[in-house]
Design a protein around this motif. Sequence first.
Motif, mmCIF file in Angstrom:
data_model
loop_
_atom_site.group_PDB
_atom_site.id
_atom_site.type_symbol
_atom_site.label_atom_id
_atom_site.label_comp_id
_atom_site.label_asym_id
_atom_site.label_seq_id
_atom_site.Cartn_x
_atom_site.Cartn_y
_atom_site.Cartn_z
ATOM 1 N N VAL A 138 113.605 -7.387 6.026
ATOM 2 C CA VAL A 138 112.429 -7.926 6.709
ATOM 3 C C VAL A 138 112.209 -7.208 8.039
ATOM 4 O O VAL A 138 111.080 -6.969 8.452
ATOM 5 N N ILE A 139 113.295 -6.863 8.708
ATOM 6 C CA ILE A 139 113.250 -6.141 9.976
ATOM 7 C C ILE A 139 114.123 -4.908 9.827
ATOM 8 O O ILE A 139 115.235 -4.993 9.294
ATOM 9 N N SER A 140 113.643 -3.770 10.291
ATOM 10 C CA SER A 140 114.478 -2.573 10.188
ATOM 11 C C SER A 140 114.198 -1.608 11.326
ATOM 12 O O SER A 140 113.074 -1.500 11.822
ATOM 13 N N ALA A 141 115.262 -0.924 11.740
ATOM 14 C CA ALA A 141 115.166 0.183 12.686
ATOM 15 C C ALA A 141 115.642 1.430 11.969
ATOM 16 O O ALA A 141 116.720 1.432 11.372
ATOM 17 N N SER A 142 114.835 2.472 12.016
ATOM 18 C CA SER A 142 115.190 3.730 11.364
ATOM 19 C C SER A 142 115.126 4.856 12.389
ATOM 20 O O SER A 142 114.034 5.219 12.859
ATOM 21 N N GLU A 143 116.310 5.356 12.766
ATOM 22 C CA GLU A 143 116.423 6.433 13.750
ATOM 23 C C GLU A 143 115.583 6.124 14.992
ATOM 24 O O GLU A 143 114.931 7.003 15.566
ATOM 25 N N LEU A 144 115.642 4.866 15.415
ATOM 26 C CA LEU A 144 114.790 4.377 16.497
ATOM 27 C C LEU A 144 115.334 4.789 17.865
ATOM 28 O O LEU A 144 116.472 4.462 18.219
ATOM 29 N N SER A 145 114.515 5.477 18.625
ATOM 30 C CA SER A 145 114.881 5.886 19.978
ATOM 31 C C SER A 145 113.728 5.582 20.927
ATOM 32 O O SER A 145 112.559 5.684 20.554
ATOM 33 N N GLN A 160 113.343 11.133 31.524
ATOM 34 C CA GLN A 160 114.535 11.821 31.018
ATOM 35 C C GLN A 160 115.627 10.845 30.581
ATOM 36 O O GLN A 160 116.684 11.260 30.118
ATOM 37 N N ARG A 161 115.361 9.568 30.731
ATOM 38 C CA ARG A 161 116.385 8.562 30.442
ATOM 39 C C ARG A 161 116.228 8.027 29.018
ATOM 40 O O ARG A 161 115.139 7.608 28.617
ATOM 41 N N THR A 162 117.322 8.039 28.261
ATOM 42 C CA THR A 162 117.321 7.485 26.910
ATOM 43 C C THR A 162 117.763 6.029 26.972
ATOM 44 O O THR A 162 118.896 5.734 27.362
ATOM 45 N N ILE A 163 116.865 5.113 26.586
ATOM 46 C CA ILE A 163 117.156 3.676 26.629
ATOM 47 C C ILE A 163 117.748 3.210 25.305
ATOM 48 O O ILE A 163 118.720 2.450 25.278
ATOM 49 N N LEU A 164 117.171 3.663 24.196
ATOM 50 C CA LEU A 164 117.704 3.394 22.858
ATOM 51 C C LEU A 164 117.937 4.726 22.170
ATOM 52 O O LEU A 164 117.062 5.608 22.200
ATOM 53 N N ASP A 165 119.089 4.869 21.540
ATOM 54 C CA ASP A 165 119.500 6.158 21.002
ATOM 55 C C ASP A 165 119.803 6.060 19.509
ATOM 56 O O ASP A 165 120.893 5.661 19.099
ATOM 57 N N THR A 175 110.261 -3.412 21.648
ATOM 58 C CA THR A 175 109.797 -2.429 20.667
ATOM 59 C C THR A 175 109.399 -3.114 19.367
ATOM 60 O O THR A 175 108.361 -2.781 18.761
ATOM 61 N N PHE A 176 110.189 -4.115 18.928
ATOM 62 C CA PHE A 176 109.848 -4.831 17.693
ATOM 63 C C PHE A 176 108.651 -5.772 17.883
ATOM 64 O O PHE A 176 108.000 -6.140 16.907
ATOM 65 N N LYS A 185 106.526 1.519 22.854
ATOM 66 C CA LYS A 185 106.387 2.455 21.741
ATOM 67 C C LYS A 185 107.668 3.267 21.570
ATOM 68 O O LYS A 185 108.267 3.704 22.561
ATOM 69 N N PRO A 186 108.093 3.479 20.328
ATOM 70 C CA PRO A 186 109.264 4.346 20.112
ATOM 71 C C PRO A 186 108.958 5.782 20.530
ATOM 72 O O PRO A 186 107.822 6.252 20.386
ATOM 73 N N SER A 187 109.966 6.459 21.041
ATOM 74 C CA SER A 187 109.844 7.894 21.301
ATOM 75 C C SER A 187 110.136 8.684 20.035
ATOM 76 O O SER A 187 109.668 9.809 19.862
ATOM 77 N N ALA A 188 110.930 8.073 19.151
ATOM 78 C CA ALA A 188 111.251 8.673 17.853
ATOM 79 C C ALA A 188 111.666 7.557 16.912
ATOM 80 O O ALA A 188 112.090 6.490 17.345
ATOM 81 N N GLY A 189 111.518 7.816 15.623
ATOM 82 C CA GLY A 189 111.919 6.823 14.637
ATOM 83 C C GLY A 189 110.906 5.693 14.501
ATOM 84 O O GLY A 189 109.802 5.751 15.038
ATOM 85 N N THR A 190 111.339 4.631 13.786
ATOM 86 C CA THR A 190 110.423 3.562 13.428
ATOM 87 C C THR A 190 111.070 2.195 13.563
ATOM 88 O O THR A 190 112.222 2.000 13.173
ATOM 89 N N ALA A 191 110.306 1.257 14.115
ATOM 90 C CA ALA A 191 110.662 -0.160 14.086
ATOM 91 C C ALA A 191 109.689 -0.832 13.126
ATOM 92 O O ALA A 191 108.473 -0.715 13.300
ATOM 93 N N SER A 192 110.222 -1.505 12.115
ATOM 94 C CA SER A 192 109.367 -2.115 11.093
ATOM 95 C C SER A 192 109.651 -3.603 10.970
ATOM 96 O O SER A 192 110.794 -4.049 11.092
#
Length: 239
Positions: free
Chosen positions: A6-13, A18-23, A51-52, A57-64
């Motif tokens: 029902v909820i998924s994170a796929s390579e979510l960043s 320059q700061r990475t919050i989610l990797d 993000t969910f 907004k994600p910088s990369a990947g997907t929140a579904s």
Amino acid sequence: MTSKSVISASELSVRIGQRTILDNLNFEVGNGEVFALLGGNGAGKSTTLKTFLGLMKPSAGTASVMGMSVADNTNEVQKSVAYLPESVTLYGHLSGYENIRYFLSVAGVEKTDDAIHEALKKVALQENAWHNTLSNYSKGMRQKTAIALAILRNAPVLFLDEPTSGLDPAAIDEFNSLVSELANNGATIFMVTHDVYGACQVAHRIVLLSNGKLTGSFERSGDTPIDTEAVHAAFAGRN
């Protein structure tokens, strides 16, 4: 609980400058599952939640959520989920009943008085408080009102932000029982918290988040709660 995601994170960043919050987060939450994302201050829990909810907004990947990319279907996702913030935003000059009636009307949801009363009973809000103004409510009573509203909206997915923060032990037990009942009735619940004990009591699965990275996972075995000592040791970095 079923395995349907029902909820998924796929390579979510998520990066800010320059700061990475989610990797590169990867996880799935099944239908009827209580999923706890456990981390300390600055771990990235709030960013994950935002993000969910489509607030970042994600910088990369997907929140579904429910098969929809949140970034591409923000309005649809927000209409389909319920969100319980750490500090519930309700109107202090209105009663619990009046708050529910007002927010249902804003959402375009029609419910009878009997249905509202039944929801308030389900969350164990004392009947003599239903028509008192929220300015006289404790935090636990406000949370119960907000959850009653979520029940009435028939939201299939609930996002909870530090839901037991500031609650006394009895209120925490009541809250956990209610969350378990909602999950047993098919709701999918995603909570972010730093409360190890509460997460272990109610969650089917706990995932640890540290400095924006997933660092561990624990899963309930049948009706036996997740081992608090094991999670605490991992959470404290002693394992």
